[in-house]
Write a protein that holds these residues in place. Structure first.
Motif, mmCIF file in Angstrom:
data_model
loop_
_atom_site.group_PDB
_atom_site.id
_atom_site.type_symbol
_atom_site.label_atom_id
_atom_site.label_comp_id
_atom_site.label_asym_id
_atom_site.label_seq_id
_atom_site.Cartn_x
_atom_site.Cartn_y
_atom_site.Cartn_z
ATOM 1 N N ARG A 87 0.787 -1.246 0.052
ATOM 2 C CA ARG A 87 0.052 0.115 -0.015
ATOM 3 C C ARG A 87 0.862 1.251 -0.089
ATOM 4 N NH1 ARG A 87 -5.254 0.609 3.788
ATOM 5 N NH2 ARG A 87 -5.921 -0.893 2.135
ATOM 6 N N PRO A 88 1.914 1.136 0.778
ATOM 7 C CA PRO A 88 2.635 2.556 0.820
ATOM 8 C C PRO A 88 3.510 2.820 -0.630
ATOM 9 C CG PRO A 88 3.030 1.236 2.852
ATOM 10 C CD PRO A 88 2.270 0.611 1.857
ATOM 11 N N LEU A 89 3.806 1.799 -1.059
ATOM 12 C CA LEU A 89 4.369 1.809 -2.377
ATOM 13 C C LEU A 89 3.322 2.258 -3.418
ATOM 14 C CD1 LEU A 89 7.427 1.108 -3.364
ATOM 15 C CD2 LEU A 89 6.443 -0.961 -4.331
ATOM 16 N N ALA A 90 2.331 1.808 -3.444
ATOM 17 C CA ALA A 90 1.131 2.257 -4.366
ATOM 18 C C ALA A 90 0.832 3.818 -4.203
ATOM 19 C CB ALA A 90 -0.105 1.448 -4.273
ATOM 20 N N GLN A 91 0.951 4.170 -2.945
ATOM 21 C CA GLN A 91 0.905 5.710 -2.833
ATOM 22 C C GLN A 91 1.957 6.510 -3.196
ATOM 23 O OE1 GLN A 91 0.274 5.246 1.702
ATOM 24 N NE2 GLN A 91 -1.931 5.450 1.540
ATOM 25 N N LEU A 92 2.973 5.880 -2.858
ATOM 26 C CA LEU A 92 4.165 6.712 -3.564
ATOM 27 C C LEU A 92 4.223 6.725 -5.238
ATOM 28 C CD1 LEU A 92 7.264 7.789 -3.367
ATOM 29 C CD2 LEU A 92 7.979 5.184 -3.424
ATOM 30 N N VAL A 93 3.517 5.881 -5.805
ATOM 31 C CA VAL A 93 3.689 5.844 -7.151
ATOM 32 C C VAL A 93 2.519 6.761 -7.680
ATOM 33 C CG1 VAL A 93 2.714 4.662 -9.298
ATOM 34 C CG2 VAL A 93 4.287 3.606 -7.740
ATOM 35 N N ASP A 94 1.417 6.909 -6.853
ATOM 36 C CA ASP A 94 0.362 7.929 -7.233
ATOM 37 C C ASP A 94 0.829 9.257 -6.965
ATOM 38 O OD1 ASP A 94 -1.411 5.874 -7.585
ATOM 39 O OD2 ASP A 94 -2.436 5.864 -5.602
ATOM 40 N N ARG A 95 1.699 9.523 -5.774
ATOM 41 C CA ARG A 95 2.263 10.856 -5.486
ATOM 42 C C ARG A 95 3.304 11.326 -6.643
ATOM 43 N NH1 ARG A 95 2.205 11.112 0.975
ATOM 44 N NH2 ARG A 95 0.122 10.393 1.429
ATOM 45 N N ALA A 96 4.230 10.493 -6.937
ATOM 46 C CA ALA A 96 5.476 10.582 -7.761
ATOM 47 C C ALA A 96 5.090 10.543 -9.361
ATOM 48 C CB ALA A 96 6.518 9.654 -7.353
ATOM 49 N N GLY A 97 3.940 9.906 -9.354
ATOM 50 C CA GLY A 97 3.893 9.593 -10.922
ATOM 51 C C GLY A 97 4.829 8.739 -11.764
ATOM 52 N N GLN A 98 5.703 8.019 -11.000
ATOM 53 C CA GLN A 98 6.502 7.172 -11.558
ATOM 54 C C GLN A 98 6.754 5.828 -11.064
ATOM 55 O OE1 GLN A 98 8.213 8.281 -14.195
ATOM 56 N NE2 GLN A 98 8.619 10.698 -14.216
ATOM 57 N N SER A 99 6.887 4.965 -11.547
ATOM 58 C CA SER A 99 7.153 3.689 -11.209
ATOM 59 C C SER A 99 8.091 3.360 -9.975
ATOM 60 C CB SER A 99 7.562 2.660 -12.323
ATOM 61 O OG SER A 99 6.651 2.722 -13.396
ATOM 62 N N ALA A 100 7.731 2.549 -9.166
ATOM 63 C CA ALA A 100 8.495 2.187 -7.877
ATOM 64 C C ALA A 100 8.524 0.728 -7.639
ATOM 65 C CB ALA A 100 8.179 3.045 -6.706
ATOM 66 N N HIS A 101 9.827 0.245 -6.860
ATOM 67 C CA HIS A 101 9.839 -0.919 -6.497
ATOM 68 C C HIS A 101 10.611 -0.980 -5.109
ATOM 69 C CE1 HIS A 101 13.080 0.474 -9.547
ATOM 70 N NE2 HIS A 101 13.711 0.297 -8.186
ATOM 71 N N LEU A 102 10.436 -2.300 -4.605
ATOM 72 C CA LEU A 102 10.905 -2.866 -3.371
ATOM 73 C C LEU A 102 12.010 -3.818 -3.600
ATOM 74 C CD1 LEU A 102 10.802 -2.548 -0.200
ATOM 75 C CD2 LEU A 102 9.486 -4.737 -0.417
ATOM 76 N N ALA A 103 13.314 -3.871 -3.258
ATOM 77 C CA ALA A 103 14.403 -4.547 -3.430
ATOM 78 C C ALA A 103 15.147 -5.034 -2.014
ATOM 79 C CB ALA A 103 15.249 -4.430 -4.566
ATOM 80 N N VAL A 104 15.501 -6.268 -2.293
ATOM 81 C CA VAL A 104 16.149 -6.769 -1.187
ATOM 82 C C VAL A 104 17.531 -7.050 -1.577
ATOM 83 C CG1 VAL A 104 14.281 -7.726 0.487
ATOM 84 C CG2 VAL A 104 15.389 -9.241 -0.865
ATOM 85 N N LEU A 105 18.736 -7.098 -0.619
ATOM 86 C CA LEU A 105 20.045 -7.740 -0.647
ATOM 87 C C LEU A 105 20.057 -9.092 -0.855
ATOM 88 C CD1 LEU A 105 22.710 -5.930 -1.550
ATOM 89 C CD2 LEU A 105 23.337 -6.288 0.897
ATOM 90 N N HIS A 106 20.700 -9.649 -1.788
ATOM 91 C CA HIS A 106 20.918 -10.902 -1.880
ATOM 92 C C HIS A 106 22.324 -11.283 -2.444
ATOM 93 C CE1 HIS A 106 20.431 -15.373 -2.796
ATOM 94 N NE2 HIS A 106 19.420 -15.408 -2.051
ATOM 95 N N GLY A 107 23.247 -11.339 -1.472
ATOM 96 C CA GLY A 107 24.797 -11.406 -1.781
ATOM 97 C C GLY A 107 25.153 -10.136 -2.480
ATOM 98 N N ARG A 108 25.708 -10.089 -3.719
ATOM 99 C CA ARG A 108 26.053 -8.969 -4.368
ATOM 100 C C ARG A 108 25.035 -8.428 -5.280
ATOM 101 N NH1 ARG A 108 31.680 -11.073 -4.247
ATOM 102 N NH2 ARG A 108 31.308 -12.055 -6.288
ATOM 103 N N ASP A 109 23.741 -9.148 -5.128
ATOM 104 C CA ASP A 109 22.661 -8.636 -6.114
ATOM 105 C C ASP A 109 21.839 -7.948 -5.212
ATOM 106 O OD1 ASP A 109 23.919 -9.624 -8.389
ATOM 107 O OD2 ASP A 109 22.934 -11.483 -8.262
ATOM 108 N N VAL A 110 20.765 -7.223 -5.848
ATOM 109 C CA VAL A 110 19.451 -6.986 -5.412
ATOM 110 C C VAL A 110 18.522 -7.597 -6.105
ATOM 111 C CG1 VAL A 110 20.016 -4.571 -4.373
ATOM 112 C CG2 VAL A 110 19.250 -4.893 -6.616
ATOM 113 N N LEU A 111 17.369 -8.248 -5.073
ATOM 114 C CA LEU A 111 16.422 -9.169 -5.690
ATOM 115 C C LEU A 111 15.175 -8.240 -5.688
ATOM 116 C CD1 LEU A 111 14.976 -11.834 -6.668
ATOM 117 C CD2 LEU A 111 14.955 -12.508 -4.278
ATOM 118 N N TYR A 112 14.241 -8.285 -6.692
ATOM 119 C CA TYR A 112 13.016 -7.081 -6.704
ATOM 120 C C TYR A 112 12.072 -7.972 -6.273
ATOM 121 C CZ TYR A 112 16.103 -3.648 -8.928
ATOM 122 O OH TYR A 112 16.939 -2.711 -8.892
ATOM 123 N N VAL A 113 11.475 -7.600 -5.125
ATOM 124 C CA VAL A 113 10.451 -8.605 -4.754
ATOM 125 C C VAL A 113 8.960 -7.923 -4.791
ATOM 126 C CG1 VAL A 113 11.652 -9.548 -2.900
ATOM 127 C CG2 VAL A 113 10.757 -7.475 -2.389
#
Length: 250
Positions: A87-113
């Protein structure tokens, strides 16, 4: 310590064991969790009986047991971080007018969840399940800037640890340290065409109740568009952090 509930002591032991790369002696558990010897043995033996801790008698060390793995697997199945952040991410997209994402660190990569796409915005490579080099992404930089320097050094010990996508971005431990230092000074992470030419990102870390960075929230936008306010991304990260038990900072 005598007034600390047994459940709290048990969780401290579990958290400590989970943070170690290998099984540890009982003395290490005592020191790290600030427990008397008798209490430590009592807790650890009870956790062995329940499968949360395993004893390696030949090495005189203790590590996580199968039950701890089952708890971790349950966390993955239930995906609470994604549920909390949606829900907070959806609100961020509404306010920013741009796409957003959440990622976690997995070794030397980020994994988009988790990803929320804004209508009419460019398609991104950050679909759920995609991995990208952490040192090139705003999300990865936001997370690593909040980690202990020793942990970052362990991830990136030399030039061989660095990969490249577009010919730009840090390619050595020294260059990465400079990027992370600037990220901490600025208060948020940025990325400019280092993942996809023509696209930029701004990111802020999500922290848990211990202040440890568990994820990064980023907004990605075309280089020709105005940058979304970093305060807006920080607001979203605070919302998710507080839902994870972090202290309020506003």
């Amino acid at each position: 310590m005598s007034n600390v509930p047994a459940a709290t002591r048990t969780l401290r032991v579990l958290r400590y064991l989970a943070s170690q790369a290998d099984p540890v002696p009982i003395e290490s558990i005592m020191r790290a969790c600030e427990l008397p010897r008798s209490t430590t043995y009592h807790l650890v033996n009870a956790m062995i009986d329940e499968g949360f801790v395993v004893h390696l008698p030949e090495e005189r060390r203790y590590g996580l047991g199968v039950s701890a793995f089952e708890v971790g697997s349950g966390f993955s199945r239930q995906a609470p971080l994604q549920r909390i952040a949606r829900r907070p991410l959806a609100q961020l997209v509404d306010r920013a007018g741009q796409s957003a994402h959440l990622a976690v660190l997995h070794g030397r990569d980020v994994l988009y969840v988790l990803e929320e796409r804004a209508p009419g915005r460019p398609h991104l490579v950050t679909d759920v399940g995609v991995r990208l080099p952490a040192h090139l992404t705003a999300s990865g930089r936001a997370i690593m800037a909040s980690l202990p320097p020793s942990q970052v050094r362990a991830l990136y010990p030399d030039r061989a640890a660095f990969t490249d996508r577009t010919g730009s971005g840090p390619q050595s431990p020294t260059a990465l340290r400079a990027v992370l230092t600037e990220t901490r000074r600025r208060g948020f992470a940025v990325e400019d065409g280092e993942v996809t030419p023509g696209l930029r990102s701004v990111a802020v870390p999500v922290v848990d109740h211990n202040g440890h960075p568990v994820a990064g929230i980023a907004v990605t936008y075309p280089a020709a568009d105005p940058a979304p306010p970093a305060d807006l991304v920080a607001w979203c990260a605070r919302q998710v952090s507080q839902r994870l038990g972090a202290r309020r900072t506003d």
